[in-house]
Scaffold this motif. Structure first.
Motif: not given
Length: 116
Positions: A79-83, A91-96
């Motif tokens: 939720e805070q951000g992943a790469a 690729e950088q994104f947020t998700c659950r």
């Protein structure tokens, strides 16, 4: 580049080299066994988790203990951000993650992926 990301998945050796070339610390990289061990004994994970593998592999490790607990722990990072390193670069994104079930049991799956 990774200031927004709490989870960084290096994917493969190319991702690892790219992360190190960008100033990443080799000592901060968690192997699958190190992550599995920390989760098994309930030891705290770092604020920013750098995983030597794919996001899919990382999520699988979180789900090995308890699906619901694993989902809660991995969501705190996602939720805070992943790469993630892919064949096209970072690729950088947020998700659950969501707990899903089928005839073979329950598992975690990514939902609502959004680019940062």
């Amino acid at each position: 580049m990774f200031e927004k990301c709490r989870l960084i998945c290096l994917g493969n050796d190319a991702g690892k080299q790219a992360w190190l070339a960008g100033g990443g610390e080799p000592a901060l990289i968690f192997s699958a066994n190190q992550l599995r061990g920390r989760l098994a004994i309930g030891e705290a994970l770092p604020e920013q988790l750098v995983f030597d593998g794919s996001l899919k592999d990382c999520i699988h490790i979180f789900s090995e203990q308890s699906i619901e607990e694993g989902s809660e722990k991995i969501n705190a990072y996602l939720e805070q951000g992943a790469a993630e390193w892919t064949e096209n670069g970072w690729e950088q994104f947020t998700c659950r993650t969501a707990v899903l079930g089928c005839c073979s049991g329950f598992y975690l799956s990514i939902v609502n992926k959004k680019d940062l």
